[in-house]
Scaffold this motif. Sequence first.
Motif, PDB file in Angstrom:
ATOM      1  N   PHE A 137       0.841  -1.202   0.000  1.00 35.76           N
ATOM      2  CA  PHE A 137       0.000   0.000   0.000  1.00 35.76           C
ATOM      3  C   PHE A 137       0.874   1.249   0.000  1.00 35.76           C
ATOM      4  CE2 PHE A 137      -2.863   3.139   2.103  1.00 35.76           C
ATOM      5  CZ  PHE A 137      -3.969   3.026   1.271  1.00 35.76           C
ATOM      6  N   GLY A 138       2.111   1.091   0.525  1.00 35.79           N
ATOM      7  CA  GLY A 138       3.055   2.208   0.512  1.00 35.79           C
ATOM      8  C   GLY A 138       3.469   2.701   1.887  1.00 35.79           C
ATOM      9  N   HIS A 139       3.093   1.951   2.934  1.00 33.58           N
ATOM     10  CA  HIS A 139       3.537   2.369   4.272  1.00 33.58           C
ATOM     11  C   HIS A 139       5.056   2.290   4.363  1.00 33.58           C
ATOM     12  CE1 HIS A 139      -0.711   1.415   5.327  1.00 33.58           C
ATOM     13  NE2 HIS A 139      -0.558   2.509   6.042  1.00 33.58           N
ATOM     14  N   ASP A 140       5.644   3.270   5.019  1.00 29.78           N
ATOM     15  CA  ASP A 140       7.099   3.271   5.180  1.00 29.78           C
ATOM     16  C   ASP A 140       7.532   2.300   6.268  1.00 29.78           C
ATOM     17  OD1 ASP A 140       7.589   5.399   3.286  1.00 29.78           O
ATOM     18  OD2 ASP A 140       6.706   6.763   4.762  1.00 29.78           O
ATOM     19  N   VAL A 141       6.697   2.183   7.298  1.00 30.57           N
ATOM     20  CA  VAL A 141       7.031   1.334   8.439  1.00 30.57           C
ATOM     21  C   VAL A 141       5.820   0.458   8.755  1.00 30.57           C
ATOM     22  CG1 VAL A 141       7.686   1.305  10.885  1.00 30.57           C
ATOM     23  CG2 VAL A 141       8.514   3.157   9.408  1.00 30.57           C
ATOM     24  N   VAL A 142       6.066  -0.843   8.968  1.00 33.28           N
ATOM     25  CA  VAL A 142       4.998  -1.725   9.440  1.00 33.28           C
ATOM     26  C   VAL A 142       5.481  -2.379  10.733  1.00 33.28           C
ATOM     27  CG1 VAL A 142       3.512  -3.711   8.949  1.00 33.28           C
ATOM     28  CG2 VAL A 142       4.203  -2.187   7.076  1.00 33.28           C
ATOM     29  N   ILE A 143       4.711  -2.190  11.793  1.00 31.10           N
ATOM     30  CA  ILE A 143       5.059  -2.753  13.098  1.00 31.10           C
ATOM     31  C   ILE A 143       4.119  -3.919  13.391  1.00 31.10           C
ATOM     32  CG2 ILE A 143       5.169  -2.296  15.593  1.00 31.10           C
ATOM     33  CD1 ILE A 143       5.628   0.684  14.895  1.00 31.10           C
ATOM     34  N   VAL A 144       4.684  -5.062  13.780  1.00 34.90           N
ATOM     35  CA  VAL A 144       3.870  -6.224  14.142  1.00 34.90           C
ATOM     36  C   VAL A 144       4.075  -6.507  15.623  1.00 34.90           C
ATOM     37  CG1 VAL A 144       3.383  -8.660  13.704  1.00 34.90           C
ATOM     38  CG2 VAL A 144       4.177  -7.202  11.838  1.00 34.90           C
ATOM     39  N   GLU A 145       2.982  -6.508  16.370  1.00 35.99           N
ATOM     40  CA  GLU A 145       3.076  -6.804  17.806  1.00 35.99           C
ATOM     41  C   GLU A 145       2.532  -8.193  18.090  1.00 35.99           C
ATOM     42  OE1 GLU A 145       0.929  -4.122  20.449  1.00 35.99           O
ATOM     43  OE2 GLU A 145       0.885  -5.667  22.007  1.00 35.99           O
ATOM     44  N   THR A 146       3.322  -9.043  18.752  1.00 33.62           N
ATOM     45  CA  THR A 146       2.814 -10.346  19.204  1.00 33.62           C
ATOM     46  C   THR A 146       3.228 -10.572  20.648  1.00 33.62           C
ATOM     47  OG1 THR A 146       4.789 -11.661  18.702  1.00 33.62           O
ATOM     48  CG2 THR A 146       3.201 -11.381  16.911  1.00 33.62           C
ATOM     49  N   VAL A 147       2.488 -11.438  21.324  1.00 31.85           N
ATOM     50  CA  VAL A 147       2.886 -11.868  22.659  1.00 31.85           C
ATOM     51  C   VAL A 147       3.923 -12.968  22.476  1.00 31.85           C
ATOM     52  CG1 VAL A 147       2.106 -12.859  24.822  1.00 31.85           C
ATOM     53  CG2 VAL A 147       0.595 -11.364  23.535  1.00 31.85           C
ATOM     54  N   GLY A 148       5.097 -12.761  23.048  1.00 29.94           N
ATOM     55  CA  GLY A 148       6.182 -13.707  22.822  1.00 29.94           C
ATOM     56  C   GLY A 148       6.052 -14.943  23.672  1.00 29.94           C
ATOM     57  N   VAL A 149       5.272 -15.902  23.202  1.00 27.67           N
ATOM     58  CA  VAL A 149       5.112 -17.111  23.995  1.00 27.67           C
ATOM     59  C   VAL A 149       5.382 -18.405  23.235  1.00 27.67           C
ATOM     60  CG1 VAL A 149       3.682 -16.306  25.891  1.00 27.67           C
ATOM     61  CG2 VAL A 149       2.617 -16.799  23.701  1.00 27.67           C
ATOM     62  N   GLY A 150       4.804 -18.576  22.077  1.00 29.44           N
ATOM     63  CA  GLY A 150       4.880 -19.884  21.427  1.00 29.44           C
ATOM     64  C   GLY A 150       5.557 -19.880  20.081  1.00 29.44           C
ATOM     65  N   GLN A 151       5.524 -21.052  19.446  1.00 23.26           N
ATOM     66  CA  GLN A 151       6.178 -21.220  18.152  1.00 23.26           C
ATOM     67  C   GLN A 151       5.547 -20.322  17.084  1.00 23.26           C
ATOM     68  OE1 GLN A 151       9.017 -22.907  17.606  1.00 23.26           O
ATOM     69  NE2 GLN A 151       8.883 -21.896  15.609  1.00 23.26           N
ATOM     70  N   THR A 152       4.211 -20.198  17.130  1.00 20.88           N
ATOM     71  CA  THR A 152       3.538 -19.367  16.133  1.00 20.88           C
ATOM     72  C   THR A 152       4.050 -17.938  16.198  1.00 20.88           C
ATOM     73  OG1 THR A 152       1.561 -20.712  16.359  1.00 20.88           O
ATOM     74  CG2 THR A 152       1.289 -18.591  15.290  1.00 20.88           C
ATOM     75  N   GLU A 153       4.222 -17.437  17.415  1.00 20.71           N
ATOM     76  CA  GLU A 153       4.695 -16.072  17.588  1.00 20.71           C
ATOM     77  C   GLU A 153       6.129 -15.936  17.075  1.00 20.71           C
ATOM     78  OE1 GLU A 153       2.907 -17.693  19.766  1.00 20.71           O
ATOM     79  OE2 GLU A 153       1.113 -16.418  19.750  1.00 20.71           O
TER      80      GLU A 153
END
Length: 321
Positions: A137-153
């Motif tokens: 879409f053209g975003h300069d920055v994309v931030i991904v927040e996850t809870v750091g617990v499991g393999q999926t994260e």
Amino acid sequence: MDISRLLERYTGGDRRALARLITLVENRTPEVPAIMRELYPRVGRAMLIGLTGPPGAGKSTLGDKLIAAFRAQGKTVAVVAVDPSSPFSGGAVLGDRVRMQEHFLDPGVFIRSLSTRGRHGGLARATREVVHVLDAFGHDVVIVETVGVGQTELDIMGLAHTTVVVLVPEAGDTIQVMKAGLLEIADVFVVNKADRDGARRLKNELEVMLHLRPAAAWNVPVLLTEAVANKGIDDLVTQIVAHGATRRASRTAENDARDRVVEWTEILRDELSQRLDRALAGKSFTSIEERLRAGDLDPYGAALEVLEDRDRLRVLLGGAG
Ligand SMILES: Nc1nc2c(ncn2[C@@H]2O[C@H](COP(=O)(O)OP(=O)(O)O)[C@@H](O)[C@H]2O)c(=O)[nH]1
Ligand SMILES: [Mg+2]
């Protein structure tokens, strides 16, 4: 619904089309590969930042301050929260919501939470695709927040260029960091809530642990922040940008090539499994199921009957119900 019209609006910068495309990707509609193929040439320009760590560490608060810092540089920012307790997904105390309102009104900021409810697998892939959609879409920055617990994260963090692991003094157990696999994925450690006791000690422990590792092109820094008070944010931004530069300098065409092959196999595996699910939910295999139920056929025989029948496989691979 007309996908090509939607893609046109998306390409023209329509944020509602962006939101609609993300919903399609999130709901795993059969059109996803076709949609992603259209966007793919524009993927790869955004800076991808991962924020992970235990619940309550201050990831969302830090994310909020990072938005402000990047906006001050004139950059557009998108946030994906894969965190059921995130303020972005409504688990917030009122103050957080009110605070986020400011960004909600900013057309240079796009915030989206991804539901983790009722998902078996594929969350990492869905998250990656949402990130692709935001990137293209053209975003300069994309931030991904996850809870750091499991393999999926951990898998989700694999898509970030720079992974920031956020810890707090009260969870100051470096053994847990090792166990959770956070030491391996961290490009930057943040000890947030530095206004509390034990922050400096945790920082020291982490630094000792990091020193035990072989030297590398990038030395993982351990930063102290007070997210609520907006302290240490500039330094965090500086380190994120510096890590991005180091990463770009050391990445080869072979890294990109390998990533493309891995992504392809993930897409195929996931799409085939979705097609199978749709075929099983539909009427494609009714006769086999009936014979299985009646005990006229055993499960292996039933599986072979599909695997060895090209016509049946074609129905299955064609994605029809
Ligand atoms: N004392 C203190 N509290 C903080 C700090 N940063 C965040 N918090 C608070 O910690 C709580 C959890 O923050 P949040 O950002 O929702 O954490 P998340 O679950 O990791 O996203 C909130 O009440 C924040 O106001 C900090 O630097 N110091
Ligand atoms: Mg949060």
